[in-house]
Design a protein around this motif. Structure first.
Motif, PDB file in Angstrom:
ATOM      1  N   CYS A  61      -7.967  -5.396 -25.281  1.00  0.00           N
ATOM      2  CA  CYS A  61      -7.627  -5.815 -23.915  1.00  0.00           C
ATOM      3  C   CYS A  61      -8.037  -4.694 -22.972  1.00  0.00           C
ATOM      4  N   ILE A  62      -8.862  -5.030 -21.981  1.00  0.00           N
ATOM      5  CA  ILE A  62      -9.349  -4.034 -21.021  1.00  0.00           C
ATOM      6  C   ILE A  62      -9.298  -4.612 -19.609  1.00  0.00           C
ATOM      7  N   LEU A  63      -9.546  -3.743 -18.645  1.00  0.00           N
ATOM      8  CA  LEU A  63      -9.653  -4.176 -17.251  1.00  0.00           C
ATOM      9  C   LEU A  63     -11.107  -4.419 -16.913  1.00  0.00           C
ATOM     10  N   LEU A  64     -11.369  -5.548 -16.299  1.00  0.00           N
ATOM     11  CA  LEU A  64     -12.711  -5.847 -15.814  1.00  0.00           C
ATOM     12  C   LEU A  64     -12.732  -5.704 -14.304  1.00  0.00           C
ATOM     13  N   GLN A  65     -13.736  -4.991 -13.819  1.00  0.00           N
ATOM     14  CA  GLN A  65     -13.899  -4.762 -12.382  1.00  0.00           C
ATOM     15  C   GLN A  65     -12.669  -4.105 -11.781  1.00  0.00           C
ATOM     16  N   GLY A  66     -11.959  -3.347 -12.612  1.00  0.00           N
ATOM     17  CA  GLY A  66     -10.836  -2.574 -12.100  1.00  0.00           C
ATOM     18  C   GLY A  66      -9.582  -3.356 -11.789  1.00  0.00           C
ATOM     19  N   GLN A  67      -9.592  -4.668 -11.936  1.00  0.00           N
ATOM     20  CA  GLN A  67      -8.402  -5.407 -11.536  1.00  0.00           C
ATOM     21  C   GLN A  67      -8.121  -6.656 -12.371  1.00  0.00           C
ATOM     22  N   LYS A  68      -9.006  -7.046 -13.276  1.00  0.00           N
ATOM     23  CA  LYS A  68      -8.812  -8.267 -14.051  1.00  0.00           C
ATOM     24  C   LYS A  68      -8.601  -7.934 -15.524  1.00  0.00           C
ATOM     25  N   ASN A  69      -7.457  -8.379 -16.051  1.00  0.00           N
ATOM     26  CA  ASN A  69      -7.143  -8.150 -17.454  1.00  0.00           C
ATOM     27  C   ASN A  69      -7.954  -9.119 -18.322  1.00  0.00           C
ATOM     28  N   HIS A  70      -8.646  -8.584 -19.309  1.00  0.00           N
ATOM     29  CA  HIS A  70      -9.445  -9.430 -20.188  1.00  0.00           C
ATOM     30  C   HIS A  70      -9.214  -9.032 -21.634  1.00  0.00           C
TER      31      HIS A  70
END
Length: 221
Positions: A61-70
């Motif tokens: 689980c990481i942040l995409l574009q600094g604001q979206k949890n993926h």
């Protein structure tokens, strides 16, 4: 002709613990919370929100574009995935965990059938399942040991810092999925031990007395 059904307190306890052991390890393998990285800021108006990335055996689980949890898998090609993306030692861990789960799935199915079938080829189904569950537990142990041995992989160091190494998570912490797996492994060995008690209870004198009375449903709780 009615089928014979035998249920005892110990056989029921063994069945329930076997199911719980299987579900615990399965849930642990499927969740990406084995190691949790240090908090990272999320893009917001006040910049006060923090997010902790995490990784499992085959997912993260990481942040995409600094604001979206993926959250998603990183083993796109299974065991043929690039070693840099899916560390070889984690592939081995995944293999042993999956092998143990396959065995436990078979024993759970056998446990549910144990009310109707008490033996296979003159061998007690409880004893056979007990041996299989012990093998599953050993397979789990190999998987559990191999996972932290891979903490020196590039993808772990990227999340946990350059100090991360085998059996040392660096700036990361151990997540609930790892502890859930430990609980599942413990329950697996417990179920292997209880299988012998389940076998004794279903072949006890009290059960035999009920069978001699012509009863097809024997329930001793």
């Amino acid at each position: 002709m009615c089928c014979l059904v035998i249920v005892t307190g110990r056989s029921l306890a063994w069945t329930l613990i076997s199911i719980l052991a299987f579900m615990s390890v399965l849930a642990a393998v499927l969740t990406p919370k084995w190691i949790i990285g240090p908090g990272r800021p999320i893009q917001s108006d006040d910049g006060s929100k923090m997010y902790n990335p995490s990784q499992g055996i085959y997912n993260r689980c990481i942040l995409l574009q600094g604001q979206k949890n993926h959250c998603g898998d990183f083993n796109q090609d299974g065991f043929f995935t690039d070693p840099v993306v899916f560390p070889p030692i984690w592939k081995a861990s995944m293999f042993f965990m999956s092998f143990g789960l396959a065995i436990m799935a078979a024993t759970v199915a056998a446990a549910l059938l144990g009310c109707y079938v008490q033996s296979i080829g003159r061998k007690s189904i409880f004893d056979l399942c007990g041996v299989a569950q012990a093998i599953a537990g050993i397979s789990y142990l190999f998987g559990m040991i191999l996972y932290p041995a891979g903490w020196g992989a590039p993808r772990v160091r990227k999340m946990c810092g350059p100090e991360a190494n085998a059996f040392y998570p660096g700036d990361c912490t151990i997540g609930y999925s790892f502890y859930l797996a430990v609980c599942g492994v413990s329950l697996t060995f417990l179920s292997a031990i209880l299988s012998n008690q389940a076998e004794k209870s279903t072949s006890s004198d009290k059960v035999q007395e009920k069978l001699n009375e012509g009863k097809n449903l024997v329930c001793l709780l």
